[in-house]
Motif scaffolding. Sequence first.
Motif, PDB file in Angstrom:
ATOM      1  N   ASN A   1       7.571 108.673   7.350  1.00 38.71           N
ATOM      2  CA  ASN A   1       8.228 109.971   7.392  1.00 38.71           C
ATOM      3  C   ASN A   1       9.629 109.820   7.983  1.00 38.71           C
ATOM      4  O   ASN A   1       9.854 109.026   8.891  1.00 38.71           O
ATOM      5  CB  ASN A   1       7.374 110.911   8.235  1.00 38.71           C
ATOM      6  CG  ASN A   1       7.859 112.342   8.171  1.00 38.71           C
ATOM      7  OD1 ASN A   1       8.931 112.615   7.649  1.00 38.71           O
ATOM      8  ND2 ASN A   1       7.030 113.226   8.687  1.00 38.71           N
ATOM      9  N   ILE A   2      10.598 110.584   7.490  1.00 40.75           N
ATOM     10  CA  ILE A   2      11.985 110.500   7.961  1.00 40.75           C
ATOM     11  C   ILE A   2      12.097 110.919   9.425  1.00 40.75           C
ATOM     12  O   ILE A   2      12.934 110.418  10.149  1.00 40.75           O
ATOM     13  CB  ILE A   2      12.925 111.313   7.050  1.00 40.75           C
ATOM     14  CG1 ILE A   2      14.359 110.867   7.297  1.00 40.75           C
ATOM     15  CG2 ILE A   2      12.884 112.770   7.356  1.00 40.75           C
ATOM     16  CD1 ILE A   2      15.039 110.469   6.069  1.00 40.75           C
ATOM     17  N   GLY A   3      11.250 111.831   9.880  1.00 35.01           N
ATOM     18  CA  GLY A   3      11.251 112.266  11.277  1.00 35.01           C
ATOM     19  C   GLY A   3      10.882 111.131  12.225  1.00 35.01           C
ATOM     20  O   GLY A   3      11.449 110.989  13.309  1.00 35.01           O
ATOM     21  N   VAL A   4       9.920 110.297  11.839  1.00 34.80           N
ATOM     22  CA  VAL A   4       9.507 109.156  12.659  1.00 34.80           C
ATOM     23  C   VAL A   4      10.646 108.139  12.752  1.00 34.80           C
ATOM     24  O   VAL A   4      10.920 107.575  13.820  1.00 34.80           O
ATOM     25  CB  VAL A   4       8.231 108.509  12.073  1.00 34.80           C
ATOM     26  CG1 VAL A   4       7.867 107.241  12.826  1.00 34.80           C
ATOM     27  CG2 VAL A   4       7.083 109.500  12.109  1.00 34.80           C
ATOM     28  N   ILE A   5      11.333 107.927  11.649  1.00 34.41           N
ATOM     29  CA  ILE A   5      12.459 106.981  11.642  1.00 34.41           C
ATOM     30  C   ILE A   5      13.574 107.471  12.557  1.00 34.41           C
ATOM     31  O   ILE A   5      14.171 106.695  13.317  1.00 34.41           O
ATOM     32  CB  ILE A   5      12.967 106.780  10.185  1.00 34.41           C
ATOM     33  CG1 ILE A   5      11.903 106.073   9.362  1.00 34.41           C
ATOM     34  CG2 ILE A   5      14.264 105.985  10.181  1.00 34.41           C
ATOM     35  CD1 ILE A   5      12.232 105.977   7.883  1.00 34.41           C
ATOM     36  N   VAL A   6      13.871 108.765  12.541  1.00 33.44           N
ATOM     37  CA  VAL A   6      14.899 109.337  13.416  1.00 33.44           C
ATOM     38  C   VAL A   6      14.500 109.159  14.884  1.00 33.44           C
ATOM     39  O   VAL A   6      15.322 108.784  15.729  1.00 33.44           O
ATOM     40  CB  VAL A   6      15.142 110.825  13.062  1.00 33.44           C
ATOM     41  CG1 VAL A   6      16.013 111.501  14.117  1.00 33.44           C
ATOM     42  CG2 VAL A   6      15.756 110.952  11.683  1.00 33.44           C
ATOM     43  N   TRP A   7      13.219 109.393  15.200  1.00 33.18           N
ATOM     44  CA  TRP A   7      12.762 109.221  16.585  1.00 33.18           C
ATOM     45  C   TRP A   7      12.890 107.757  17.026  1.00 33.18           C
ATOM     46  O   TRP A   7      13.330 107.484  18.144  1.00 33.18           O
ATOM     47  CB  TRP A   7      11.316 109.693  16.749  1.00 33.18           C
ATOM     48  CG  TRP A   7      11.230 111.178  16.931  1.00 33.18           C
ATOM     49  CD1 TRP A   7      10.788 112.088  16.037  1.00 33.18           C
ATOM     50  CD2 TRP A   7      11.645 111.915  18.084  1.00 33.18           C
ATOM     51  NE1 TRP A   7      10.880 113.349  16.549  1.00 33.18           N
ATOM     52  CE2 TRP A   7      11.413 113.275  17.826  1.00 33.18           C
ATOM     53  CE3 TRP A   7      12.197 111.563  19.315  1.00 33.18           C
ATOM     54  CZ2 TRP A   7      11.703 114.276  18.728  1.00 33.18           C
ATOM     55  CZ3 TRP A   7      12.476 112.569  20.233  1.00 33.18           C
ATOM     56  CH2 TRP A   7      12.236 113.898  19.935  1.00 33.18           C
ATOM     57  N   PHE A   8      12.513 106.831  16.177  1.00 34.68           N
ATOM     58  CA  PHE A   8      12.668 105.409  16.523  1.00 34.68           C
ATOM     59  C   PHE A   8      14.136 105.049  16.725  1.00 34.68           C
ATOM     60  O   PHE A   8      14.490 104.292  17.630  1.00 34.68           O
ATOM     61  CB  PHE A   8      12.054 104.507  15.441  1.00 34.68           C
ATOM     62  CG  PHE A   8      10.575 104.316  15.579  1.00 34.68           C
ATOM     63  CD1 PHE A   8      10.022 103.798  16.737  1.00 34.68           C
ATOM     64  CD2 PHE A   8       9.724 104.655  14.523  1.00 34.68           C
ATOM     65  CE1 PHE A   8       8.658 103.617  16.855  1.00 34.68           C
ATOM     66  CE2 PHE A   8       8.358 104.477  14.632  1.00 34.68           C
ATOM     67  CZ  PHE A   8       7.815 103.962  15.809  1.00 34.68           C
ATOM     68  N   ALA A   9      15.008 105.588  15.898  1.00 36.08           N
ATOM     69  CA  ALA A   9      16.443 105.324  16.032  1.00 36.08           C
ATOM     70  C   ALA A   9      16.973 105.878  17.352  1.00 36.08           C
ATOM     71  O   ALA A   9      17.757 105.223  18.044  1.00 36.08           O
ATOM     72  CB  ALA A   9      17.197 105.914  14.841  1.00 36.08           C
ATOM     73  N   LEU A  10      16.540 107.079  17.709  1.00 32.13           N
ATOM     74  CA  LEU A  10      16.986 107.678  18.982  1.00 32.13           C
ATOM     75  C   LEU A  10      16.486 106.875  20.181  1.00 32.13           C
ATOM     76  O   LEU A  10      17.237 106.626  21.135  1.00 32.13           O
ATOM     77  CB  LEU A  10      16.511 109.127  19.075  1.00 32.13           C
ATOM     78  CG  LEU A  10      17.284 110.142  18.235  1.00 32.13           C
ATOM     79  CD1 LEU A  10      16.614 111.511  18.304  1.00 32.13           C
ATOM     80  CD2 LEU A  10      18.717 110.220  18.703  1.00 32.13           C
ATOM     81  N   VAL A  11      15.249 106.467  20.158  1.00 32.32           N
ATOM     82  CA  VAL A  11      14.693 105.664  21.258  1.00 32.32           C
ATOM     83  C   VAL A  11      15.438 104.331  21.348  1.00 32.32           C
ATOM     84  O   VAL A  11      15.787 103.860  22.435  1.00 32.32           O
ATOM     85  CB  VAL A  11      13.170 105.462  21.074  1.00 32.32           C
ATOM     86  CG1 VAL A  11      12.633 104.424  22.041  1.00 32.32           C
ATOM     87  CG2 VAL A  11      12.438 106.782  21.249  1.00 32.32           C
TER      88      VAL A  11
END
Length: 155
Positions: A2-12
């Motif tokens: 999911n694109i939301g999971v990728i954004v969260w990993f990028a932010l972390v």
Amino acid sequence: MNIGVIVWFALVGLILALSIVARRLVRQNRDEGLLDVGNAILQFNRAYPNEAVRALQSTRDGEAIFLRLHDDRTGFMRSMQKHYSCHIIEPGHVRVSASDTGQGLRIEFLDAPHQSGTFEFSSPAHASEVSLWLLGNYVAEPDRELPAASAADAQ
């Protein structure tokens, strides 16, 4: 994924990278201390803008610097974590003795007791140089001038 999971990993990942960089910058500033001679002179001149520095001698750990001033007085700087404590040592306001290692001085500042302590230098020569600067503070001004040799003394 999911694109939301990728954004969260990028932010972390971005937050972790920034914290690593910030930690290295803080460590570098802490490790440098007063060992940067130019920084030490600038900090002392902020406190005493009319004093010219002739020479300086840092302690082994870089937490304190002794400065020989243009009029043969001695200045002192000590790192106090986020700022530097600077003062000029006045004649008769300091007691000095050798440290147990032979490479340092035990100094008691009578007008600033919180600055007192044992200061270790990189060699006994550096410690003796600072002790001579401090000894110069004890010599009264009229005693510094040598009397002119008279004709009777020459014979």
